[in-house]
Design a protein around this motif. Structure first.
Motif, PDB file in Angstrom:
ATOM      1  N   SER A 163     -33.573 -22.532  -0.292  1.00  0.00           N
ATOM      2  CA  SER A 163     -33.635 -21.063  -0.344  1.00  0.00           C
ATOM      3  C   SER A 163     -32.779 -20.522  -1.480  1.00  0.00           C
ATOM      4  O   SER A 163     -33.144 -19.531  -2.138  1.00  0.00           O
ATOM      5  N   ASP A 177     -39.222 -16.303  -1.673  1.00  0.00           N
ATOM      6  CA  ASP A 177     -38.884 -16.133  -0.261  1.00  0.00           C
ATOM      7  C   ASP A 177     -38.945 -17.470   0.473  1.00  0.00           C
ATOM      8  O   ASP A 177     -39.778 -18.326   0.181  1.00  0.00           O
ATOM      9  N   LYS A 182     -37.973 -14.527   7.000  1.00  0.00           N
ATOM     10  CA  LYS A 182     -36.798 -13.805   7.501  1.00  0.00           C
ATOM     11  C   LYS A 182     -37.040 -13.431   8.961  1.00  0.00           C
ATOM     12  O   LYS A 182     -38.100 -12.905   9.304  1.00  0.00           O
ATOM     13  N   GLU A 184     -35.811 -11.085  10.721  1.00  0.00           N
ATOM     14  CA  GLU A 184     -36.001  -9.652  10.957  1.00  0.00           C
ATOM     15  C   GLU A 184     -37.438  -9.219  10.672  1.00  0.00           C
ATOM     16  O   GLU A 184     -37.944  -8.260  11.264  1.00  0.00           O
ATOM     17  N   HIS A 185     -38.115  -9.944   9.764  1.00  0.00           N
ATOM     18  CA  HIS A 185     -39.524  -9.645   9.490  1.00  0.00           C
ATOM     19  C   HIS A 185     -40.390 -10.000  10.694  1.00  0.00           C
ATOM     20  O   HIS A 185     -41.310  -9.252  11.059  1.00  0.00           O
TER      21      HIS A 185
END
Length: 438
Positions: A163, A177, A182, A184-185
């Motif tokens: 990453s 990405d 992520k 939170e996504h």
């Protein structure tokens, strides 16, 4: 005894430079599903697999990680398979299974006794035709993915290296990405967004089905038609990802990892995609530099000069851009700058001198060995057939790729090293223990 015979056969093929041709049949169904069949009746085993042309790079950048999420979600169940039963049916019938996701594709497969071929096809058609995508499944797999991220990335030493490379090497392309996405996504995503993602990417015209092993071609064609013809074709997937500007000045970055005590240095280059000739040459360069304990960098920095605990050069293949990464762990008080300078010294030699004929032949032997081994099992052949078709656009690379490597010259190795591997073309990342530990 069969394993011994197979090992001897692989050893003989490698020693003699011979690789047996992999025969296959390929065709398209009317709904666009590409089908590849490989018959090998030497053992009563069959693999059914589907590779979808969808990976971490696909989808809304405010909803990263969907492809990896679906790797898990599509085992939840279907209209005809109760929740949680998918993964019970396979071992109950003597089979094994797995799935994996990269930035470019998602791959599902089952290995069964050959008398369970029809079951394998039914399972994959169920996954494609009418999976159950509901809030219970989404919530369940959300927790599974979070735990995987904690174990594989967040809490594993050096688990954030890829990453760190991606976010510094790419500015506009979605390779920037993380493949896992992520959290939170995923938390913010609605059920309708998941359903829309499935409808867009998990369609027959965006996939390849491979059936390999103890089969009869004509009978298998009929079974494939029975289970997959009713799946409706979806809209064609179009991609228009932004292009990256070339790196012309060294980019320096720092990444902290709370899980390590020994720092590392990374030098990463953004290079042409895996199907280009230069990418094949860079495969050979990475093997020359760090392919085993007799490689140039290992002998020099680990064995002789004792500067590094480990050193590696990797050419990570991807469709749009490859990542060529240098990595080293210092021994004792050796500085990270020293490690990178020692690696660069060997790269400069490659850029100015031809590697020796002996080293060149050694490289060819390594790639012949890898090529033969990759086709020594039905599972390996199935994966290769799907990969070469979907990601390279040439299924027959399973037979011709070795000749491509053999055609590479020492001069090309020198010229490609000179073309791409200069310090001003890379990202240099100091990968350090957490600030609080300093």
């Amino acid at each position: 005894m069969k394993k011994i015979v197979l090992s001897l056969a692989v050893a003989f093929a490698t020693a003699t430079g011979l690789a047996q041709e992999v025969k296959y049949t390929e065709y398209d169904l009317e709904n666009g599903l590409h089908v590849i069949l490989h018959q090998d009746n030497t053992a009563p085993v069959v693999i059914t697999s589907v590779m979808y042309d969808v990976g971490g790079k696909d989808g809304d950048r405010a909803r990263t990680g969907f492809a990896h999420f679906f790797e898990h979600l599509l085992f939840e169940g279907t209209e005809n398979i109760e929740r949680g039963e998918f993964m019970k049916i396979i071992p109950a019938n003597g089979g094994t299974f797995n799935a994996n996701t990269s930035q470019d594709r998602t791959y599902y497969y089952e290995i069964f006794p050959s008398n369970k071929l029809e079951l394998g096809l039914w399972l994959e058609s169920e996954r494609m035709l009418h999976p159950v995508i509901d809030q219970i499944g989404v919530d369940t797999q959300n927790e599974v993915v979070k735990e995987e991220k904690r174990q594989s990335n967040d809490n594993r030493p050096y688990g954030q290296i890829l990453s760190a490379v991606g976010e510094n090497l790419f500015k506009v392309h979605p390779y920037k990405d993380e493949n896992i996405g992520k959290m939170e996504h995923l938390d913010a995503a609605t059920l309708e967004e998941f359903k829309s993602y499935f409808d867009k990417y998990y369609v027959p015209n965006n996939a390849v089905l491979v059936v390999a092993g103890d089969i009869k071609i004509e009978e298998t064609k009929k079974l494939v038609a029975t289970y997959f013809s009713e799946v409706k074709r979806g809209p064609d997937v179009t991609r228009n990802f932004p292009k990256e500007e070339p790196i012309t000045e060294t980019i320096k970055a720092i990444k902290y990892d709370k899980n390590i005590q020994i720092p590392a240095i990374i030098g990463a280059y953004r290079l042409p995609g895996q199907s280009t000739r230069d990418a094949y040459i860079l495969d050979m360069i990475s093997s020359y530099l760090s392919g085993g304990k007799s490689s140039v960098l290992y002998k020099k920095m680990v064995d002789e000069q004792k500067q590094a605990l480990g050193v590696q050069a990797v050419n990570l293949g991807q469709v749009d851009y490859n990542i060529f990464a240098l990595f080293a762990l210092p021994q004792g008080e050796v500085s990270l700058d020293t490690l990178l300078a020692e690696i660069d010294e060997e790269i400069i030699k490659m850029q100015t001198e031809l590697i020796t004929e002996r080293d060149y032949q050694k490289l060819l032997n390594q790639f012949e060995n890898q090529f033969v081994n990759s086709n020594s099992s039905v599972a390996g052949i199935a994966s290769s057939l799907a990969t070469y078709h979907l990601l390279y656009g040439d299924t027959d690379l399973i037979n011709s790729q070795l000749e491509l490597y053999r055609s590479i010259t020492r001069k090309e190795i020198r010229d490609v090293a000179k073309k791409y591997l200069s310090p001003n073309q890379r990202v240099e990342i100091q990968y350090l223990p957490n600030k609080e530990d300093q």
